[in-house]
Design a protein around this motif. Structure first.
Motif, short mmCIF file in Angstrom:
data_model
loop_
_atom_site.label_atom_id
_atom_site.label_comp_id
_atom_site.label_asym_id
_atom_site.label_seq_id
_atom_site.Cartn_x
_atom_site.Cartn_y
_atom_site.Cartn_z
N TYR A 154 -4.23 10.94 -2.32
CA TYR A 154 -5.50 10.22 -2.22
C TYR A 154 -5.86 9.44 -3.47
O TYR A 154 -6.71 8.55 -3.43
CB TYR A 154 -6.63 11.15 -1.79
N TYR A 159 -6.00 5.56 -3.19
CA TYR A 159 -7.12 4.70 -2.76
C TYR A 159 -7.40 3.64 -3.82
O TYR A 159 -7.89 2.54 -3.50
CB TYR A 159 -8.39 5.53 -2.53
N PHE A 161 -10.63 5.12 7.06
CA PHE A 161 -9.84 5.89 6.09
C PHE A 161 -10.31 7.33 6.22
O PHE A 161 -11.45 7.59 6.62
CB PHE A 161 -10.04 5.37 4.66
N GLY A 218 -12.30 8.24 -2.16
CA GLY A 218 -12.25 6.90 -1.60
C GLY A 218 -13.60 6.24 -1.53
O GLY A 218 -13.76 5.06 -1.90
N ALA A 235 -17.76 1.13 3.67
CA ALA A 235 -16.81 2.24 3.73
C ALA A 235 -17.15 3.05 4.97
O ALA A 235 -18.20 3.70 5.02
CB ALA A 235 -16.90 3.10 2.47
N GLU A 283 -7.11 2.04 5.87
CA GLU A 283 -6.28 2.60 4.81
C GLU A 283 -5.70 3.94 5.29
O GLU A 283 -6.37 4.97 5.24
CB GLU A 283 -7.11 2.81 3.53
N HIS A 337 -14.83 5.15 -4.99
CA HIS A 337 -14.08 3.96 -5.42
C HIS A 337 -14.61 2.70 -4.74
O HIS A 337 -14.91 1.69 -5.41
CB HIS A 337 -12.60 4.16 -5.09
N CYS A 364 -13.69 -1.47 4.22
CA CYS A 364 -12.74 -0.48 4.73
C CYS A 364 -13.35 0.20 5.95
O CYS A 364 -14.29 1.00 5.83
CB CYS A 364 -12.38 0.56 3.67
#
Length: 814
Positions: A493, A496, A507, A579, A593, A484, A582, A504
């Protein structure tokens, strides 16, 4: 097997190139392992490459050629004895000569080399010379021969098997290293030696260690292979040049990622016997666990979920780059400090990015010990790569060597074919530029998966990152892995929220290093965000413009540099945490992540959480909060605000959450207490009533959720529009064992309270940072330092004790 290390007594001299007069004709002592830059620095012939604008002064090294020379004593080979000269790593393009005889030439930093020197080694003094060519000049020649292929940065790093970021990156310097970067030695042996040892560790009730070996022979003696694990021994006669033996360990203790269990390891001993005597051996520690990646299509698309010992794991990760541009300065202790910082930020995975190296055994040892999963890219990044010789053969050789080297590591979770090259071919215009030339696809879809299947069938292979199977776009959020980068490059941001990726794997957001690191290396007068040396240490295209635009959506862009430094660090921390929270709120749909990036290789403005001098930036603290085992976070769902509770524990999370909407001054306007029950390793959504989420004064109220071990706050407007008290904090400082305690009191809501302690003492580190404090609350912050401060009250000074409020003045709000 007898080893004679050849590290002492080397000398370095320039052979050719546009070399400064002070370096011409000079021979200086050379450290091995080491590099030309470090030897010249130690001799006082160049400035520190990281200091101020020295990088620009040292571009002459890009095209210089170098001679490493050593005279060493050795005995001539005995009858029937083999003697090999072994280089574990040479950076990068070199010719090796012993006693005037050319042994061979090399052109790959990522592999080792072995030369039979029986006919060359002599009794007494021996002269060893390694002559390095400019890797840049060599790469340009290969490019001219094979045809231009696109690459992310100016130099053709894709034409030579060398650490790509040695040629510069958007966070690293263009300081192209050369030298003997790994150990070198003589090996004397007879009868036979272990050319390769590959323990394949599996678990199916019992633990199984299938030890596969390649054997090189120097005679006709009968050779036997013996493997021992935890007192269990098996042996087999070696018939030919390969053999395998399997040791079964009943009911072993399982190795787990950090946060999921312990990391027990077992000693594996492998001996090679000839005529009953041990002639070679290998020792290592192994761990029993199963690991795979779930990619079975579902109703959404294609998941990408790590599964360890049958248990799905949310990957709380960060990307890893080489921890110093000069690799030979990276010690095991330094790696341990860095991985401890990863664990301290609640990470359980590090992704070794494809523009760096196959990491060292020390790195894997540290991750094995601490339970940090490792995702290993093959070294391909952000470029199209020719599939013709001389590159194909080098890629195959390096991949075989490193897969075999790392196969037994319990922390190794994944082999990944490349970084962003599949995406590059799809979206970056490569197809037109290539005009039918090869670009690397066969590496990722044929060569590398075949090598992994042959040498390490126990692990998952992914062709790239990002990657989506079948006909899906490589960066499709519903399939596989996603990067991302619209956020940072083009979007705020808050975007996101636009995607719910399955995983992901990149990012991030930029921020400057800590104040002490910055001012130790950058000495502009005045120091500003646009001063020339500061900009040289900011490698991202339009990096400062993106910092300011990303900040302006949330906070005023300060004119004062100290305020700008704090504001951009704070915005980096907030952006990445936004991010992470989320993504975690969507578990198990989103299963990982992996932040760009954990660490830095020099002092720079970058995406790192830990700067080049090893100091944690505010981002590090926000990662620790966002990746906490138990997380509360306010999230949007279908046009409404909900509270997500994420439980990354094996035990159910039960209790109560106190929800309050209150004024910044502390008046409670709406409150309720709700039960919380979140099953182990799951996320749950808690619905909120309209009175809680409907403010009377959006500019002066805060919504707070609190449990016994977690807190979340929600503001109803951006900071720049809020009616903050600009000076809501008072503090008292007291000396304690190991440093100082700072007792902070908030008279009004204070967002993101921080202690920038390194501004007071270079070694000072605050235990906690970026804490929201409600009106009337008191919080103690411990600052660790060996410094004795004449006036401890400086820890409560205006440039040290900070919060977001002070960046929003009444004049700005009006």
């Amino acid at each position: 097997m007898i080893h004679q290390t050849l590290h002492d007594g080397w000398h370095l001299s320039a052979v050719s190139g546009d070399v400064p007069e002070a370096v011409q004709g000079v021979s200086v002592p050379a450290a091995v392992p080491g590099s030309t830059h470090l030897d010249l620095l130690a001799a006082g012939l160049i400035p520190d490459p990281f200091l101020d604008r020295a990088e620009e002064e040292l571009t002459w090294l890009h095209r210089a050629d170098w001679r490493y020379a050593l005279t060493f004593d050795a005995a001539a080979p005995a009858d029937g004895e083999r003697v090999d000269l072994v280089f574990e790593g040479l950076d990068t393009v070199a010719v090796i000569e012993l006693n005037g005889v050319r042994l061979g030439s090399v052109r790959n930093m990522h592999r080792g080399y072995r030369f039979d020197v029986r006919e060359v080694l002599r009794d007494g003094a021996n002269d060893l010379v390694v002559t390095f060519r400019s890797a840049l000049a060599y790469a340009a020649e290969v490019e001219a021969e094979l045809g231009w292929r696109d690459h992310a940065y100016p130099h053709p790093f894709n034409m030579v098997r060398k650490m790509a970021c040695s040629f510069g990156w958007d966070w690293g310097p263009d300081l192209q290293t050369a030298g003997i970067w790994k150990p070198v030695r003589l090996e004397r042996w007879s009868a036979a030696r272990l050319a390769s040892v590959r323990p394949l560790v599996t678990v199916d009730g019992d633990g199984r260690v299938e030890v596969r070996v390649d054997v090189e022979r120097a005679g006709t003696a009968e050779v036997e292979l013996v493997a021992t694990v935890d007192g269990h021994e098996e042996r087999v006669v070696v018939d030919g040049d390969t053999a395998a033996v399997t040791v079964v360990v009943p009911d072993p203790e399982l190795w787990w990622p950090v946060g999921y269990g312990a990391q027990p390891r077992y000693d594996l001993r492998v001996d090679l016997l000839a005529d009953g005597g041990v002639v070679d051996g290998d020792e290592r520690r192994i761990g029993f666990r199963t690991i795979t990646v779930d990619t079975e299509p579902d109703e959404i698309g294609t998941p990408f979920t790590f599964v360890v010992n049958g248990k799905p794991v949310f990957a709380k990760g960060a990307n890893w780059i080489p921890d110093d541009h000069f690799l030979t300065r990276i010690t095991r202790d330094r790696l341990a400090r860095r991985v401890d910082q990863a664990v301290g930020a609640n990470l359980n995975l590090l992704r070794i990015w494809g523009g760096g190296i196959y990491e060292t055994d020390d790195f894997y040892d540290v991750c094995d010990e601490r339970g940090v999963l490792v995702w290993q890219d093959f070294p391909f990044a952000c470029a199209s790569y020719a599939e013709e010789e001389p590159l194909w053969g080098e890629v195959e050789a390096e991949a075989r060597e490193n897969v075999a080297r790392l196969v037994a590591r319990p922390s190794l979770a994944l082999w990944n074919g490349n970084n962003e090259n599949l995406w590059g071919f799809a979206d970056w215009g490569w197809a037109d530029q290539l005009a039918g030339r090869t670009w690397g696809l066969r590496y990722y879809t044929e060569l590398l998966p075949a090598i992994v299947a042959e040498l390490d069938p126990t692990r998952h292979y992914s062709p790239g990152s990002p990657y989506s199977p079948g006909d899906a776009h490589p960066n499709d959020p519903d399939h596989g892995t996603r990067h991302e980068w619209e956020v940072w490059n083009r979007l705020d941001y808050s975007h996101y929220l636009d995607h719910v990726p399955r995983f992901c794997s990149e990012f991030g957001f930029q921020g400057p290093p800590t104040w002490t690191t910055l001012t130790n290396w950058v000495h502009d007068e005045p120091l500003t965000s646009t001063s020339p040396t500061f900009l040289l240490h900011q490698k991202a295209e339009d990096g400062n413009g993106k910092l300011d635009r990303g900040l302006a959506a949330h906070l005023p862009v300060p004119e004062d540099f100290a305020d700008w430094h704090w504001a951009t660090q704070l915005n980096q921390a907030r952006a990445v945490a936004f991010g992470v929270e989320h993504f975690r709120s969507w578990w198990p749909r989103t299963a990982g992540a992996v932040v760009w990036q954990l660490n830095d290789c020099w002092p720079s403005t970058s995406w790192a959480a830990v700067d080049g001098d090893e100091r944690p930036k505010p981002l590090w603290y926000s990662l620790r909060h966002a990746f906490a085992p138990r997380l509360l976070t306010f999230q949007p769902r279908d046009g409404r605000l909900v509270l997500a509770a994420v439980n990354d524990h094996d035990e159910e999370w039960t209790g109560e959450v106190r929800l309050e909407r209150q004024t910044f001054g502390g008046e409670v306007l709406e409150a309720t207490t709700l039960p919380v029950t979140v099953r182990a390793r799951t996320a749950a959504l808690i619905e909120l009533t309209e009175p809680l989420v409907t403010p009377n004064d959006p500019e002066g109220e805060v919504l707070v959720a609190t449990t016994a071990d977690a807190r979340a706050v929600h503001l109803f407007a951006e900071d720049r529009d809020l009616s903050y008290d600009p000076a809501p904090l008072s503090a008292r400082v007291e000396a304690v064992t190991g440093g100082y305690r700072v007792d902070v009191r908030a008279t009004s809501f204070a967002r993101d309270v921080a202690l920038l302690a390194d501004r007071v003492a270079p070694d000072a580190v605050a235990e906690e940072m970026l804490v929201p404090m409600l009106a009337g609350e008191t919080r103690s912050f411990l600052v660790r330092t060996d410094a004795v401060l004449p006036d401890p009250a400086v820890l409560a000074g205006p440039h040290v004790l900070r919060c977001a409020n002070g960046l929003v003045t009444p004049a700005v709000r009006s």
